[in-house]
Design a protein around this motif. Structure first.
Motif, PDB file in Angstrom:
ATOM      1  N   ASN A 193       0.795  -1.222   0.000  1.00  0.00           N
ATOM      2  CA  ASN A 193       0.000   0.000   0.000  1.00  0.00           C
ATOM      3  C   ASN A 193       0.830   1.276   0.000  1.00  0.00           C
ATOM      4  N   LEU A 194       2.137   1.134  -0.144  1.00  0.00           N
ATOM      5  CA  LEU A 194       2.974   2.324  -0.313  1.00  0.00           C
ATOM      6  C   LEU A 194       2.775   2.883  -1.720  1.00  0.00           C
ATOM      7  N   PRO A 195       2.880   4.214  -1.878  1.00  0.00           N
ATOM      8  CA  PRO A 195       2.770   4.780  -3.223  1.00  0.00           C
ATOM      9  C   PRO A 195       3.935   4.313  -4.099  1.00  0.00           C
ATOM     10  N   PRO A 196       3.711   4.151  -5.385  1.00  0.00           N
ATOM     11  CA  PRO A 196       4.758   3.629  -6.259  1.00  0.00           C
ATOM     12  C   PRO A 196       5.993   4.512  -6.346  1.00  0.00           C
ATOM     13  N   ASP A 197       5.839   5.811  -6.068  1.00  0.00           N
ATOM     14  CA  ASP A 197       7.000   6.698  -6.146  1.00  0.00           C
ATOM     15  C   ASP A 197       7.764   6.792  -4.825  1.00  0.00           C
ATOM     16  N   ALA A 198       7.345   6.050  -3.806  1.00  0.00           N
ATOM     17  CA  ALA A 198       8.074   6.018  -2.528  1.00  0.00           C
ATOM     18  C   ALA A 198       9.180   4.966  -2.623  1.00  0.00           C
ATOM     19  N   VAL A 199      10.098   5.190  -3.534  1.00  0.00           N
ATOM     20  CA  VAL A 199      11.071   4.166  -3.917  1.00  0.00           C
ATOM     21  C   VAL A 199      11.959   3.755  -2.744  1.00  0.00           C
ATOM     22  N   GLU A 200      12.508   4.715  -2.039  1.00  0.00           N
ATOM     23  CA  GLU A 200      13.419   4.403  -0.930  1.00  0.00           C
ATOM     24  C   GLU A 200      12.688   3.712   0.207  1.00  0.00           C
ATOM     25  N   GLU A 201      11.493   4.174   0.520  1.00  0.00           N
ATOM     26  CA  GLU A 201      10.708   3.567   1.605  1.00  0.00           C
ATOM     27  C   GLU A 201      10.314   2.139   1.248  1.00  0.00           C
ATOM     28  N   ARG A 202       9.948   1.925  -0.006  1.00  0.00           N
ATOM     29  CA  ARG A 202       9.572   0.587  -0.454  1.00  0.00           C
ATOM     30  C   ARG A 202      10.755  -0.382  -0.330  1.00  0.00           C
ATOM     31  N   GLU A 203      11.914   0.056  -0.795  1.00  0.00           N
ATOM     32  CA  GLU A 203      13.076  -0.823  -0.726  1.00  0.00           C
ATOM     33  C   GLU A 203      13.471  -1.113   0.721  1.00  0.00           C
TER      34      GLU A 203
ATOM     35  N   TYR B  19      20.449  -3.489  -6.744  1.00  0.00           N
ATOM     36  CA  TYR B  19      19.056  -3.344  -7.164  1.00  0.00           C
ATOM     37  C   TYR B  19      18.170  -4.432  -6.568  1.00  0.00           C
ATOM     38  N   LEU B  20      17.019  -4.007  -6.028  1.00  0.00           N
ATOM     39  CA  LEU B  20      16.030  -4.919  -5.447  1.00  0.00           C
ATOM     40  C   LEU B  20      14.660  -4.296  -5.623  1.00  0.00           C
ATOM     41  N   ASN B  21      13.776  -4.981  -6.329  1.00  0.00           N
ATOM     42  CA  ASN B  21      12.432  -4.448  -6.533  1.00  0.00           C
ATOM     43  C   ASN B  21      11.437  -5.582  -6.764  1.00  0.00           C
ATOM     44  N   ILE B  22      10.333  -5.516  -6.049  1.00  0.00           N
ATOM     45  CA  ILE B  22       9.188  -6.398  -6.284  1.00  0.00           C
ATOM     46  C   ILE B  22       7.974  -5.506  -6.486  1.00  0.00           C
ATOM     47  N   GLU B  23       7.350  -5.620  -7.658  1.00  0.00           N
ATOM     48  CA  GLU B  23       6.160  -4.819  -7.930  1.00  0.00           C
ATOM     49  C   GLU B  23       5.006  -5.298  -7.040  1.00  0.00           C
ATOM     50  N   SER B  24       4.231  -4.366  -6.559  1.00  0.00           N
ATOM     51  CA  SER B  24       3.053  -4.714  -5.760  1.00  0.00           C
ATOM     52  C   SER B  24       1.928  -5.201  -6.666  1.00  0.00           C
ATOM     53  N   PRO B  25       1.097  -6.159  -6.205  1.00  0.00           N
ATOM     54  CA  PRO B  25       1.160  -6.781  -4.877  1.00  0.00           C
ATOM     55  C   PRO B  25       2.133  -7.952  -4.822  1.00  0.00           C
TER      56      PRO B  25
ATOM     57  N   PHE C 297      17.747  -8.004  -8.356  1.00  0.00           N
ATOM     58  CA  PHE C 297      16.536  -8.820  -8.206  1.00  0.00           C
ATOM     59  C   PHE C 297      15.306  -8.037  -8.644  1.00  0.00           C
ATOM     60  N   PHE C 298      14.545  -8.620  -9.559  1.00  0.00           N
ATOM     61  CA  PHE C 298      13.286  -7.999  -9.982  1.00  0.00           C
ATOM     62  C   PHE C 298      12.194  -9.049 -10.122  1.00  0.00           C
ATOM     63  N   ALA C 299      11.037  -8.777  -9.507  1.00  0.00           N
ATOM     64  CA  ALA C 299       9.857  -9.626  -9.654  1.00  0.00           C
ATOM     65  C   ALA C 299       8.671  -8.754 -10.022  1.00  0.00           C
ATOM     66  N   ASN C 300       7.908  -9.195 -11.001  1.00  0.00           N
ATOM     67  CA  ASN C 300       6.779  -8.425 -11.494  1.00  0.00           C
ATOM     68  C   ASN C 300       5.542  -8.643 -10.612  1.00  0.00           C
ATOM     69  N   TYR C 301       4.404  -8.092 -11.046  1.00  0.00           N
ATOM     70  CA  TYR C 301       3.177  -8.069 -10.251  1.00  0.00           C
ATOM     71  C   TYR C 301       2.717  -9.468  -9.820  1.00  0.00           C
ATOM     72  N   ASN C 302       2.088  -9.506  -8.639  1.00  0.00           N
ATOM     73  CA  ASN C 302       1.477 -10.736  -8.100  1.00  0.00           C
ATOM     74  C   ASN C 302       2.501 -11.849  -7.866  1.00  0.00           C
ATOM     75  N   PHE C 303       3.640 -11.458  -7.332  1.00  0.00           N
ATOM     76  CA  PHE C 303       4.691 -12.423  -6.986  1.00  0.00           C
ATOM     77  C   PHE C 303       4.354 -13.034  -5.634  1.00  0.00           C
ATOM     78  N   ILE C 304       4.340 -14.372  -5.566  1.00  0.00           N
ATOM     79  CA  ILE C 304       3.981 -15.080  -4.331  1.00  0.00           C
ATOM     80  C   ILE C 304       5.091 -16.050  -3.968  1.00  0.00           C
ATOM     81  N   ILE C 305       5.556 -15.968  -2.731  1.00  0.00           N
ATOM     82  CA  ILE C 305       6.491 -16.964  -2.202  1.00  0.00           C
ATOM     83  C   ILE C 305       5.892 -17.547  -0.931  1.00  0.00           C
TER      84      ILE C 305
END
Length: 204
Positions: A36-46, A60-66, A81-89
């Motif tokens: 639920n973080l805004p997409p432009d809150a890059v540092e907070e998200r990471e 680099y580390l990024n997982i698109e929400s959700p 590391f990059f994972a696109n939308y709806n990544f589930i582990i």
């Protein structure tokens, strides 16, 4: 051995005992905040993502929400590391992912499972078997990686695959169940899609 210790040892365990329910709830709260973080809150998200995951590298580390996971602390990822939308582990077991990983949307990496026999399954016991993914792996969209699988270095898994068995290094594999189709070789270097060659030189 309590049930958390049994879970971490890849042994049958009951998921509501010995603090496991509480740990999953804490993870869910962090994951909810991340999603639920805004997409432009890059540092907070990471920053929050690095708190959720058990082990990360610099870079680099990024997982698109959700994004969703069970515990978070059972996930180790490399740099790039990059994972696109709806990544589930489902990280009941350990999930180890190397450097330069990318995956398309709707990818599921599931260490969790349940016994085959209905009466045994209804006992409440379940299990998690570790999954390992090497360096330089690309997993296409809508792929399911099943418990206990090891995917080698430099592997490409085609979209829609169900990976039930290990995949060796340097292989293109796809299908349901996922099968090795061929080796990835030097001859593939100059192509970006099937028989389409690069029209630029700075990809080398």
């Amino acid at each position: 051995m309590n049930h958390k210790e049994r879970m971490l040892a890849n042994l049958p365990y009951r998921s509501w005992l010995d603090g496991l329910s509480e740990e999953r709830m804490e993870c869910k709260k962090k994951v909810f905040a991340y999603n639920n973080l805004p997409p432009d809150a890059v540092e907070e998200r990471e920053k929050l993502l690095r708190e959720i995951l058990g082990k990360t590298k610099e870079g680099y580390l990024n997982i698109e929400s959700p994004f969703h996971c069970d515990y978070g602390y059972n996930i180790e990822v490399g740099t790039g590391f990059f994972a696109n939308y709806n990544f589930i582990i489902l990280d009941v077991g350990k999930v180890r992912i190397g450097d330069n990983f990318m995956c398309g949307p709707n990818v599921q990496i599931c260490t969790a499972g349940h016994p085959l026999h209905p009466e045994t399954r209804n006992s409440g016991y379940e299990y998690g078997i570790d999954i390992t993914i090497g360096d330089n792996v690309w997993i296409g969209g809508n792929v399911l990686v099943c418990p206990g699988v090891t995917i080698g270095n430099n592997v490409v898994i085609g979209g829609g695959s169900v990976v039930t068995k290990d995949i060796p290094d340097n292989m293109l594999a796809y299908g349901n169940p996922c099968r090795v189709v061929r080796e990835i070789t030097e001859a593939d270097r100059d192509f970006y899609f099937r028989d389409r060659k690069f029209d630029v030189d700075d990809y080398k």
